[in-house]
Motif scaffolding. Structure first.
Motif, PDB file in Angstrom:
ATOM      1  N   TYR A 162       2.006   5.740   1.602  1.00  0.00           N
ATOM      2  CA  TYR A 162       1.788   4.467   1.395  1.00  0.00           C
ATOM      3  C   TYR A 162       0.795   3.974   0.579  1.00  0.00           C
ATOM      4  O   TYR A 162      -0.580   3.935   0.951  1.00  0.00           O
ATOM      5  N   TRP A 169      -0.715   1.870  -3.470  1.00  0.00           N
ATOM      6  CA  TRP A 169      -0.480   1.654  -4.976  1.00  0.00           C
ATOM      7  C   TRP A 169      -1.619   1.996  -5.619  1.00  0.00           C
ATOM      8  O   TRP A 169      -2.885   1.713  -5.244  1.00  0.00           O
ATOM      9  N   GLY A 180       3.011   0.161  -2.292  1.00  0.00           N
ATOM     10  CA  GLY A 180       2.946  -1.120  -1.810  1.00  0.00           C
ATOM     11  C   GLY A 180       1.426  -1.445  -1.342  1.00  0.00           C
ATOM     12  O   GLY A 180       0.517  -0.391  -1.502  1.00  0.00           O
ATOM     13  N   ASP A 181       1.161  -2.905  -1.390  1.00  0.00           N
ATOM     14  CA  ASP A 181      -0.363  -3.188  -1.491  1.00  0.00           C
ATOM     15  C   ASP A 181      -0.664  -3.119   0.187  1.00  0.00           C
ATOM     16  O   ASP A 181       0.076  -3.482   1.045  1.00  0.00           O
ATOM     17  N   ASP A 229      -0.245  -5.994   2.136  1.00  0.00           N
ATOM     18  CA  ASP A 229       1.135  -6.902   2.111  1.00  0.00           C
ATOM     19  C   ASP A 229       1.470  -6.489   3.625  1.00  0.00           C
ATOM     20  O   ASP A 229       2.010  -5.338   4.017  1.00  0.00           O
ATOM     21  N   MET A 252       5.224  -5.550   4.299  1.00  0.00           N
ATOM     22  CA  MET A 252       5.871  -4.321   4.077  1.00  0.00           C
ATOM     23  C   MET A 252       4.941  -3.223   4.798  1.00  0.00           C
ATOM     24  O   MET A 252       5.575  -2.148   4.878  1.00  0.00           O
TER      25      MET A 252
END
Length: 363
Positions: free
Chosen positions: A41, A43, A64-65, A68, A71
């Motif tokens: 996970y 980015w 993903g950030d 976030d 998420m």
């Protein structure tokens, strides 16, 4: 030699944040070789990433950030890992001056969000948060810092990593102290090197780019000293630490250093010389010292890894000179057209040696 238990990781579910970064990509490759099931996970917007060049087995990922929240929670809960290895970070000193708020947001609040998500996933039994050797209040001592030494950090990157350590301590006491809760620890390593790091403002990636185009390498701080080690050495330490957490053994400390031996603290100019010699072909470097910039980075920094050596049995596999030479060969061969998949797998096989028997073949 590091005594990583290769069979231990076969079939284990491991959630890795920051999998697209340099260390994260190598970690996922190592876990893949050991037979683990991984979920990455994170980015990374950079145009060239080692991660994208690897062909990882038993691996899922989501871009993903780390900040976030929804998420991140959904990804972690959906995968249901036993181990979380948190590497996602803004990992460079000089860019932290350009974007201090972003650096603190990622390194401090990102860490808090990962721990908050992990505490609500019942399958999670161990969390290793990777920070940095730069978490210490650096007095330019000639001896290495121990885990009990004061935290500090004059630049935003170092301060953010020290703050992340405090976040981990707080979260561990607040939410991970019950008998059945996941065990949590932090891991601190020095300058790691190896093939496939394409970040700016790092000595060996800058050298590989310069030499591949026939240019000399400009060196900012040739007299600064750093603890240099191949990326696989601290990564093995992180996995050994996770093994200990899963065994639920009592720990004297929540923080662990993973650094090279004292004689592997080399000046930047020495590392540049080793890389030049290994690359060959007329490669060279030039001194471009900038006093105004030199003050922004540590001149001398080393860590003491006695705790990890005594309690975990962890030892560096390769000396600094070997790590630099191996890294130069990696970049040179890659520039000549050899696949990153082959080169990474070759290093992992050499690192693990006979202990790889029984592990799945290939990255």
């Amino acid at each position: 030699m590091t005594l990583l238990n290769c069979d231990f990781w076969a079939g284990r579910r491991v959630f890795v944040t920051g999998h697209m970064g340099f260390k994260g990509a190598w970690l996922c490759a190592l876990l893949s070789r050991l037979g683990a099931e991984t979920f990455g996970y994170g980015w990374d917007p950079r145009p060239r990433l080692l991660y994208r060049e690897l062909e990882l087995k038993r691996h899922q990922s989501l871009e993903g950030d780390i900040n976030d929240t929804e998420m991140l929670r959904a990804a972690l809960a959906g995968f249901g890992p036993e181990v979380v290895l948190h590497l996602a970070a803004q990992s460079l000193v000089l860019p932290s001056y350009a974007d201090p708020v972003g650096t603190f947001d990622t390194n401090v609040m990102g860490t808090a969000r990962v721990l908050d998500a992990a505490r609500n996933v019942p399958s999670v039994h161990a969390v290793v948060v990777v920070t940095s050797d730069k978490v210490y209040r650096n007095n330019e001592w000639v001896w290495g810092y121990r885990e009990t030494d004061p935290l500090g950090g004059k630049d935003p990157y170092s301060a953010s990593k020290a703050a992340a350590e405090i976040v981990v301590q707080s979260m561990a006491r607040s939410y991970f102290s019950d008998a059945g809760a996941a065990r949590i620890a932090t891991a601190r390593a020095g300058n790691v090197i190896g093939g496939g790091d394409w970040a700016d403002h790092r000595l060996l990636p800058d050298a590989a780019r310069a030499f591949s185009t026939g240019q000399p390498l400009p060196v900012r701080n040739p007299h600064s000293s750093r603890p240099w080690q191949h990326v696989l050495d601290p990564l093995a330490g992180y996995l050994m630490l996770a093994e200990r957490l899963l065994a639920r053994k009592p720990d004297p400390l929540g923080a662990w250093n993973f650094g090279p031996s004292a004689d592997d603290v080399l000046a930047v100019r020495e590392v540049a010389d080793l890389f030049v010699d290994a690359w060959g072909g007329g490669a060279s470097w030039r001194d471009e010292s900038d006093p105004s910039q030199a003050a922004r980075e540590a001149g001398l920094l080393a860590i003491d890894s006695s705790l990890a050596r005594k309690e975990l049995g962890w030892l560096p596999r390769w000396k600094a000179e070997d790590a630099v030479t191996r890294t130069a060969y990696w970049y040179r061969r890659n520039a000549a057209g050899e696949s990153a998949v082959v080169l990474v797998d070759e290093d992992i096989r050499d690192f693990l040696g006979d202990r790889l028997k029984g592990a799945d073949a290939g990255v």
